[in-house]
Design an enzyme around this catalytic site. Sequence first.
Site, PDB file in Angstrom:
ATOM      1  N   SER A 142     -50.706  57.142 -14.471  1.00 53.66           N
ATOM      2  CA  SER A 142     -49.325  56.795 -14.830  1.00 53.66           C
ATOM      3  C   SER A 142     -48.708  55.709 -13.963  1.00 53.66           C
ATOM      4  O   SER A 142     -47.508  55.463 -14.049  1.00 53.66           O
ATOM      5  CB  SER A 142     -48.446  58.052 -14.746  1.00 53.66           C
ATOM      6  OG  SER A 142     -48.921  59.021 -15.650  1.00 53.66           O
ATOM      7  N   GLY A 143     -49.489  55.143 -13.068  1.00 53.37           N
ATOM      8  CA  GLY A 143     -48.934  54.041 -12.278  1.00 53.37           C
ATOM      9  C   GLY A 143     -48.370  54.461 -10.934  1.00 53.37           C
ATOM     10  O   GLY A 143     -47.831  53.636 -10.199  1.00 53.37           O
ATOM     11  N   ASP A 204     -52.936  50.145  -3.200  1.00 51.04           N
ATOM     12  CA  ASP A 204     -52.647  51.548  -3.509  1.00 51.04           C
ATOM     13  C   ASP A 204     -53.204  52.477  -2.435  1.00 51.04           C
ATOM     14  O   ASP A 204     -52.489  53.354  -1.922  1.00 51.04           O
ATOM     15  CB  ASP A 204     -53.251  51.921  -4.871  1.00 51.04           C
ATOM     16  CG  ASP A 204     -52.539  51.245  -6.023  1.00 51.04           C
ATOM     17  OD1 ASP A 204     -52.914  51.503  -7.180  1.00 51.04           O
ATOM     18  OD2 ASP A 204     -51.629  50.446  -5.771  1.00 51.04           O
TER      19      ASP A 204
HETATM   20  N1  LIG Z   1     -55.639  65.062  -9.555  1.00 48.01           N
HETATM   21  C1  LIG Z   1     -56.688  64.430 -10.108  1.00 48.01           C
HETATM   22  N2  LIG Z   1     -57.731  65.160 -10.592  1.00 48.01           N
HETATM   23  C2  LIG Z   1     -58.812  64.537 -11.146  1.00 48.01           C
HETATM   24  N3  LIG Z   1     -58.943  63.192 -11.287  1.00 48.01           N
HETATM   25  C3  LIG Z   1     -57.921  62.423 -10.822  1.00 48.01           C
HETATM   26  C4  LIG Z   1     -56.750  63.002 -10.211  1.00 48.01           C
HETATM   27  N4  LIG Z   1     -55.917  61.973  -9.854  1.00 48.01           N
HETATM   28  C5  LIG Z   1     -56.542  60.832 -10.208  1.00 48.01           C
HETATM   29  N5  LIG Z   1     -57.726  61.086 -10.803  1.00 48.01           N
HETATM   30  C6  LIG Z   1     -58.680  60.062 -11.266  1.00 48.01           C
HETATM   31  O1  LIG Z   1     -58.001  58.794 -11.293  1.00 48.01           O
HETATM   32  C7  LIG Z   1     -57.942  58.299 -12.650  1.00 48.01           C
HETATM   33  C8  LIG Z   1     -56.572  57.663 -12.900  1.00 48.01           C
HETATM   34  O2  LIG Z   1     -56.552  56.508 -12.116  1.00 48.01           O
HETATM   35  P1  LIG Z   1     -55.769  55.175 -12.609  1.00 48.01           P
HETATM   36  O3  LIG Z   1     -55.961  54.165 -11.531  1.00 48.01           O
HETATM   37  O4  LIG Z   1     -56.184  54.814 -13.984  1.00 48.01           O
HETATM   38  O5  LIG Z   1     -54.253  55.639 -12.690  1.00 48.01           O
HETATM   39  P2  LIG Z   1     -53.205  55.766 -11.496  1.00 48.01           P
HETATM   40  O6  LIG Z   1     -53.893  55.595 -10.174  1.00 48.01           O
HETATM   41  O7  LIG Z   1     -52.447  57.015 -11.688  1.00 48.01           O
HETATM   42  O8  LIG Z   1     -52.246  54.531 -11.785  1.00 48.01           O
HETATM   43  P3  LIG Z   1     -52.133  53.136 -10.948  1.00 48.01           P
HETATM   44  O9  LIG Z   1     -53.534  52.815 -10.482  1.00 48.01           O
HETATM   45  O10 LIG Z   1     -51.619  52.153 -11.948  1.00 48.01           O
HETATM   46  O11 LIG Z   1     -51.195  53.417  -9.819  1.00 48.01           O
HETATM   47  C9  LIG Z   1     -58.172  59.518 -13.525  1.00 48.01           C
HETATM   48  O12 LIG Z   1     -58.763  59.118 -14.768  1.00 48.01           O
HETATM   49  C10 LIG Z   1     -59.160  60.315 -12.690  1.00 48.01           C
HETATM   50  O13 LIG Z   1     -60.483  59.778 -12.820  1.00 48.01           O
HETATM   51  C1  LIG Z   2     -52.348  46.816 -10.928  1.00 51.83           C
HETATM   52  C2  LIG Z   2     -52.565  46.903  -9.445  1.00 51.83           C
HETATM   53  O1  LIG Z   2     -52.079  45.728  -8.815  1.00 51.83           O
HETATM   54  C3  LIG Z   2     -51.786  48.069  -8.847  1.00 51.83           C
HETATM   55  C4  LIG Z   2     -52.057  49.376  -9.521  1.00 51.83           C
HETATM   56  O2  LIG Z   2     -51.245  50.391  -8.954  1.00 51.83           O
HETATM   57  C5  LIG Z   2     -54.069  47.065  -9.185  1.00 51.83           C
HETATM   58  C6  LIG Z   2     -54.444  46.852  -7.718  1.00 51.83           C
HETATM   59  O3  LIG Z   2     -53.701  46.169  -6.996  1.00 51.83           O
HETATM   60  O4  LIG Z   2     -55.502  47.391  -7.319  1.00 51.83           O
HETATM   61 MG   LIG Z   3     -55.051  53.939  -9.673  1.00 47.00          MG
END
Ligand SMILES: Nc1ncnc2c1ncn2[C@@H]1O[C@H](COP(=O)(O)OP(=O)(O)OP(=O)(O)O)[C@@H](O)[C@H]1O
Ligand SMILES: C[C@@](O)(CCO)CC(=O)[O-]
Ligand SMILES: [Mg+2]
Length: 387
Positions: A142-143, A204
Amino acid sequence: MEVKARAPGKIILAGEHAVVHGSTAVAASIGLYTYVSLQVSPSNENNDRLILQLKDTALEFSWPIGRIKEALSSLGGPFPSTPTSCSSESLNLMLAMIEEQNIPEAKTSLASGVSAFLWLYTSILGFKPATVVVTSDLPLGSGLGSSAALCVAFTATLLACTDTVNMDMKQEGWLVFGESELELLNKWAFEGEKIIHGKPSGIDNTVSTYGNMIKFKSGNLTRIKSSMPLKMLITNTKVGRNTKALVAGVSERTLRHSDAMSFVFNAVDSISKELASVIQTPTPDDLSITAKEEKLEELMEMNQGLLQCMGVSHASIETVLRTTLKYKLVSKLTGAGGGGCVLTLLPTLLSGTIVDKVIAELESCGFQCLIAGIGGNGAEICFSASS
Ligand SMILES: Nc1ncnc2c1ncn2[C@@H]1O[C@H](COP(=O)(O)OP(=O)(O)OP(=O)(O)O)[C@@H](O)[C@H]1O
Ligand SMILES: C[C@@](O)(CCO)CC(=O)[O-]
Ligand SMILES: [Mg+2]
C-alpha cells in the site's frame, strides 16, 4: 531464547520513484510496525525444520533444513559473510522450494517476501532449525513500506542471533542498535528489498532502519529534524498494486522519453531539497508555521503533478485529491502509487470538525483513513526467555 524485532513503516514526503533515478527524496517513519519473532530450535537430526508463519496472510511454510541446505549448497559455498545480493540461480531455487508449499493462487505475490526471508535467513544464520513468526500493523502493498519493514525486522532478529550484535540479553523492553550495527542491518535489509522491489533506491529500508526523518540521495542519508509540527492524514485507497512493476514502468517510460524524464527527475530533486529545508528551518511563531505549511502544500502539489508525469497516479488517487481539495487541503500519493496510500497535510490551525468531515467523505468512497505518528524510532529488538 526468543528474539523479537519490530520495524516501522514509512511515508515519503517527496521524491518517490525519482529517487530510484538519483534524485533527492524525503521520508519519515510512522508509528505502524512489522513484528518478527525468532526462536532457534534445539537440533534434532531427524526433525530439523525451518518454519515461517505469516500471521497477517494466514500462511505457514515449513521446510526440512536439510532440503534447504541441499538446494542452496548446490550453488557452492561458503555462504556470504557480508551483505550480498541474491543471485538469480539462488532465487530460482528458493522459488521452487516455495512453490512446493502450494501458496493459494491469490497469494502468490507473497512469494517475493518469502524469498527475501529465505535469502536473509540462510545468508546470516546458515542452516539452523527455527520458528519465525511475522505479524504487522501495516497494510501490505500500500505504499507504507511494508516490504522494507519486513526485511528490516527479519534482519534485526537474525543479526541479534549472531555475535555481530553486542547487546545485554537480560535488558528488558525494546532495545536500539548501535551505529555500526544499524549500518550492517540496513545493508542486509536492502538485499532483501532488492528481491521484492527489483531495483529499489534503498530509501524505504533506510528510513525503517534508522527511523525519524531522512533526506536520501543515491544511497546517502542525512538525518533531518523537523522544526514544525507535521500532521498527515493517510488514506489507503485499498487498490492493490506491486511496487516492483510500478518502478519498472517508470524506468521503461524513462527509456522512451529520456530528455523529458530527466527534467522531471531534476525538478523532483529541487522539490525534495526545498521541502527538507522548509521543514528544518526554525519557526519563531504561529504565523510562520502557517506560511511554512503553505510552502509544504505547494511542494506536495508540484510533486504530485510530476508523479502523474511518471505515470504512477491512479483514478482512486485522483478521487482523494479532488475530495481533499474541496476542503482546501493538499494531497500527494506516497510510496509507489498506482493505488495504495495518499498523504494529506493537516495544517495546525485546521479544525477537528473539518478533519472529521474529510475522513467521513473519504471513507464513504470505500477508502480507509488513519492519522499515524510521524518520525518515531527505527528498528528495535527485545529478548525474552523462551516461552
Ligand atoms: N506482513 C507481511 N507478511 C508477509 N509478506 C509481507 C508482509 N509485509 C510485506 N510483505 C511482502 O512485501 C510485499 C509488498 O511489498 P511492496 O513493496 O509491493 O509494497 P509496500 O512495501 O507495502 O509499498 P511501497 O514499497 O510502495 O512502500 C508483499 O507482496 C509481500 O511479499
Ligand atoms: C517507488 C519508490 O521510490 C519508493 C517506494 O516506497 C521505490 C524505491 O525508492 O525503492
Ligand atoms: Mg515496498
